[in-house]
Design a protein around this motif. Structure first.
Motif, PDB file in Angstrom:
ATOM      1  N   ASP A  73     -52.011  11.636 -36.026  1.00  0.00           N
ATOM      2  CA  ASP A  73     -51.630  11.953 -34.650  1.00  0.00           C
ATOM      3  C   ASP A  73     -52.816  11.647 -33.731  1.00  0.00           C
ATOM      4  O   ASP A  73     -53.793  12.404 -33.689  1.00  0.00           O
ATOM      5  N   PRO A  74     -52.770  10.558 -32.994  1.00  0.00           N
ATOM      6  CA  PRO A  74     -53.923  10.190 -32.156  1.00  0.00           C
ATOM      7  C   PRO A  74     -54.223  11.189 -31.043  1.00  0.00           C
ATOM      8  O   PRO A  74     -55.337  11.226 -30.538  1.00  0.00           O
ATOM      9  N   THR A  75     -53.241  12.016 -30.688  1.00  0.00           N
ATOM     10  CA  THR A  75     -53.482  12.980 -29.612  1.00  0.00           C
ATOM     11  C   THR A  75     -54.425  14.099 -30.049  1.00  0.00           C
ATOM     12  O   THR A  75     -55.006  14.769 -29.200  1.00  0.00           O
ATOM     13  N   GLU A  76     -54.568  14.321 -31.353  1.00  0.00           N
ATOM     14  CA  GLU A  76     -55.486  15.361 -31.813  1.00  0.00           C
ATOM     15  C   GLU A  76     -56.795  14.789 -32.349  1.00  0.00           C
ATOM     16  O   GLU A  76     -57.641  15.510 -32.859  1.00  0.00           O
ATOM     17  N   ALA A  77     -56.976  13.481 -32.198  1.00  0.00           N
ATOM     18  CA  ALA A  77     -58.171  12.828 -32.733  1.00  0.00           C
ATOM     19  C   ALA A  77     -59.378  13.063 -31.824  1.00  0.00           C
ATOM     20  O   ALA A  77     -59.277  13.005 -30.594  1.00  0.00           O
ATOM     21  N   ASP A  78     -60.526  13.323 -32.448  1.00  0.00           N
ATOM     22  CA  ASP A  78     -61.793  13.401 -31.720  1.00  0.00           C
ATOM     23  C   ASP A  78     -62.397  12.017 -31.536  1.00  0.00           C
ATOM     24  O   ASP A  78     -62.993  11.721 -30.497  1.00  0.00           O
ATOM     25  N   LEU A  79     -62.258  11.162 -32.561  1.00  0.00           N
ATOM     26  CA  LEU A  79     -62.790   9.807 -32.505  1.00  0.00           C
ATOM     27  C   LEU A  79     -61.793   8.839 -33.125  1.00  0.00           C
ATOM     28  O   LEU A  79     -60.931   9.240 -33.925  1.00  0.00           O
ATOM     29  N   PHE A  80     -61.938   7.554 -32.776  1.00  0.00           N
ATOM     30  CA  PHE A  80     -61.060   6.492 -33.278  1.00  0.00           C
ATOM     31  C   PHE A  80     -61.908   5.500 -34.066  1.00  0.00           C
ATOM     32  O   PHE A  80     -62.931   5.008 -33.572  1.00  0.00           O
ATOM     33  N   PHE A  81     -61.460   5.192 -35.293  1.00  0.00           N
ATOM     34  CA  PHE A  81     -62.214   4.323 -36.199  1.00  0.00           C
ATOM     35  C   PHE A  81     -61.611   2.933 -36.217  1.00  0.00           C
ATOM     36  O   PHE A  81     -60.418   2.762 -36.480  1.00  0.00           O
ATOM     37  N   MET A  82     -62.433   1.936 -35.941  1.00  0.00           N
ATOM     38  CA  MET A  82     -62.028   0.533 -36.070  1.00  0.00           C
ATOM     39  C   MET A  82     -62.469   0.081 -37.464  1.00  0.00           C
ATOM     40  O   MET A  82     -63.669  -0.105 -37.724  1.00  0.00           O
TER      41      MET A  82
END
Length: 489
Positions: A206-215
Motif C-alpha cells: 500500500d503506497p499510501t502507508e509507505a515512508d520511502l519508495f525503493f527503485m
C-alpha cells in the motif's frame, strides 16, 4: 622680580607638577587594582588554573552498569516473516556487561584528523564529560545505546517501504527482481539487500502507508547485462525514472526526496549523471561513500557496508594466537597501497602482501591482531567486514571515508583510523595500543560484527535491519519544488 613674587611663582609651579603627577598616579593605581581583582576572581571561580592539575590527577570513572538490557550471551533472533521481531541488542558471546552511554559522540572521519592515529593514542578509561555535564563512556560500541535501542524498536514496528512492482516476464526482470540464488562476490551487498528486504516485514503493498519508495534496479547486474553495459547505465536510469514519474504520482509529490536506490559497485557513482534529480534529491545507499566524492551528499545519502558473504561463524575467533601485529593482502591498485607495501613489505611484524597469498586468507586474518583496510580504487573494500568476521581489529587507511553506520556505531571503540600520510608511523601507532585497549577493541568487534552480516531473511540487527535504521533516520519528506525538467530527459 620681588622675592615675594618669586616665592609665589615657584610655589605655583610645584603645585602644578604635584597635581599632574597625582592625576596620573590615581587612575593607574585604580586600573592595577581592578586587574588584580579580576585575576583573583578568575583564579577562585574558573577551571583554567586547575585544568592541568585535574587532568593529571583525575581518577578514572567507573563504568556505569545498565540494568534492564539483555546480557551479551543472547542468541540470535530467528528469521522474520511478516512481523516485527524482539530486540536483543548485544549478541556476542563472552562480551562484557552492557555499559550505559547517555551522550552522543560524533563518528571519526577516516583520515580527516591531523593527529597521528586518530584513536590509537587514547589512554585511560575512555570516559569523558560532555559540556552539559553528561557522563559518556566512549568505549561503548554505540554512540548512545539508549537512543538507538528506543529508536530501533519504533523503526522495527512502524517503518514501511514500497517497492516499485515489476513482473517476472519483464524484459529486465534480471535487473529489477531479487536474485533466486545465494549472492556472492565483492558486491553481494547490493543483491543481498534486495533479497533480504523482499523477505522482510518492512515491505508494504500500500503506497499510501509507505515512508520511502525503493527503485529496485541493480547497478551491478546492469553492468553485466550485454543489452546495457557500463556505457548504457546512465540512459537506463534516466528512462527508468521518466517511466515511474509517468506511471505513478509518488515521485512528483516530493521530487524524489522520499525515494532511494542501492548500489555497491563503484560504477554507481556515475550512473545518475543523466538523472540529476536522483543524485540531488533521492537517497543514495552506496558502498563508495566518500565525503569528497562528487554527487555523494553526507547525511542525505547513506553508506552501505561492502560485505563478502560467508555462512556461519568462523572457528577459534577469540582463542586464536594472533602472532602478527597487522596484516594486509590485495592488489596494488592505488598510490596508498603502493606506499603501504613499500614501507612494510619486509617487516617482521606487519605483513603487507601483494599478489596471490601462499597461505589461507582466513588463517592470516585469524593470526593477526590488526587487519588493514587500505583504500584501493575507492575508499571502500570488503576488508572491514572481513576483519570483523574473523575477530581482527580493523585499521582504516582511507581518507574521507564516510564509514558505514556512522550514525549508530562508535568506530573509535572497535577500530583504529589512521591518515594515509601516517603510513610510515603505522607500527608505532599500533604498538601504542595497550593490551587493555586492544581487549576492549576486540570485545567491541564481536559486538559490532552482527551489523555487517547478511541473511536471506533478516535477522535482528543484521546488515539489512541496520540499513533500514539508517533509512528510517532519513525518512522525513522534504518537499522539493517541481520543475518542468523532472522526468523530461
Amino acid at each position: 622680580m620681588a622675592p615675594s613674587s618669586l616665592l609665589l611663582h615657584f610655589s605655583q609651579r610645584r603645585l602644578s607638577h604635584s597635581t599632574r603627577g597625582g592625576f596620573f598616579f590615581v587612575p593607574t593605581t585604580l586600573a592595577l587594582l581592578t586587574s588584580l581583582l579580576i585575576l583573583f576572581y578568575l583564579f577562585t571561580t574558573s577551571n583554567i588554573f586547575f585544568l592541568h592539575y585535574r587532568h593529571q590527577h583525575r581518577q578514572p570513572s567507573l563504568p556505569v552498569e545498565k540494568p534492564g538490557l539483555p546480557s551479551s550471551g543472547g542468541s540470535r533472533t530467528p528469521p522474520v516473516t511478516g512481523r516485527s521481531f524482539p530486540v536483543s541488542l548485544d549478541g556476542a558471546a563472552g562480551s562484557s556487561p552492557v555499559e550505559k552511554s547517555p551522550g552522543v559522540g560524533g563518528p571519526p572521519v577516516a583520515g580527516e584528523s591531523g593527529d597521528r592515529g586518530v584513536n590509537a593514542g587514547q589512554h585511560g578509561s575512555g570516559d569523558r564529560i560532555k559540556p552539559r555535564g553528561d557522563h559518556v563512556n566512549s568505549n561503548d560500541v554505540y554512540h548512545n545505546r539508549d537512543v538507538f535501542e528506543k529508536d530501533y524498536r519504533e523503526m522495527n514496528r512502524s517503518f514501511k517501504i514500497y517497492v516499485y512492482p515489476h513482473r517476472r516476464d519483464d524484459p529486465f526482470a534480471n535487473v529489477l527482481l531479487p536474485v533466486d540464488f545465494e549472492p556472492g562476490g565483492n558486491y553481494a551487498s547490493e543483491s543481498y539487500f534486495k533479497k533480504s528486504l523482499m523477505n522482510s516485514h518492512f515491505i508494504t503493498k500500500d503506497p499510501t502507508e509507505a515512508d520511502l519508495f525503493f527503485m529496485p534496479f541493480s547497478i551491478t547486474r546492469l553492468r553485466h547485462d550485454p543489452r546495457v553495459g557500463v556505457a548504457g547505465i546512465q540512459d537506463y536510469i534516466r528512462d527508468y525514472v521518466a517511466n515511474i514519474t509517468r506511471r505513478y504520482p509518488y515521485w512528483n509529490r516530493t521530487g524524489g526526496a522520499d525515494h532511494f536506490y542501492v548500489a555497491c559497485h563503484s560504477i554507481g557513482r556515475s550512473a545518475m549523471e543523466k538523472a540529476s534529480e536522483v543524485k540531488m534529491n533521492a537517497i543514495q545507499v552506496v558502498c563508495s561513500s566518500s565525503y569528497f566524492l562528487q554527487g555523494y551528499v553526507t547525511h542525505k545519502d547513506a553508506s552501505l557496508p561492502q560485505v563478502w558473504p560467508r555462512q556461519g561463524d568462523p572457528p577459534n575467533i577469540m582463542s586464536s594466537k594472533r602472532n602478527k601485529l597487522a596484516f594486509f593482502a590485495g592488489a596494488i591498485n592505488s598510490p596508498v597501497r603502493k606506499k603501504l607495501v613499500k614501507a612494510w613489505r619486509n617487516d617482521s611484524e606487519i605483513f603487507a602482501h601483494y599478489g596471490r597469498l601462499t597461505t589461507r586468507y582466513s588463517d592470516e586474518l585469524l593470526g593477526s591482531k590488526f587487519c588493514l583496510h587500505v583504500k584501493g580504487f575507492e575508499v571502500n573494500t570488503a576488508r572491514i567486514a572481513d576483519s570483523l568476521y574473523y575477530g581482527c581489529v580493523p585499521v582504516i587507511i582511507a581518507n574521507h571515508y564516510d564509514l558505514p553506520f556512522a550514525d549508530i556505531l562508535n568506530w573509535t571503540s572497535f577500530s583504529v583510523v589512521v591518515t594515509t600520510s601516517d603510513i610510515p608511523l603505522l607500527k608505532r601507532i599500533l604498538k601504542e595500543v595497550s593490551s587493555d585497549k586492544f581487549s576492549m577493541f576486540q570485545s567491541n568487534v564481536m559486538k559490532a560484527r552482527k551489523h555487517f552480516q547478511w541473511h536471506p531473511s533478516p535477522v535482528d540487527y543484521d546488515a539489512l535491519c541496520t540499513v533500514m535504521y539508517e533509512l528510517w533516520l532519513r525518512r522525513s519528506i522534504v518537499r522539493v519544488p517541481l520543475t518542468a525538467s523532472f522526468g523530461s530527459n
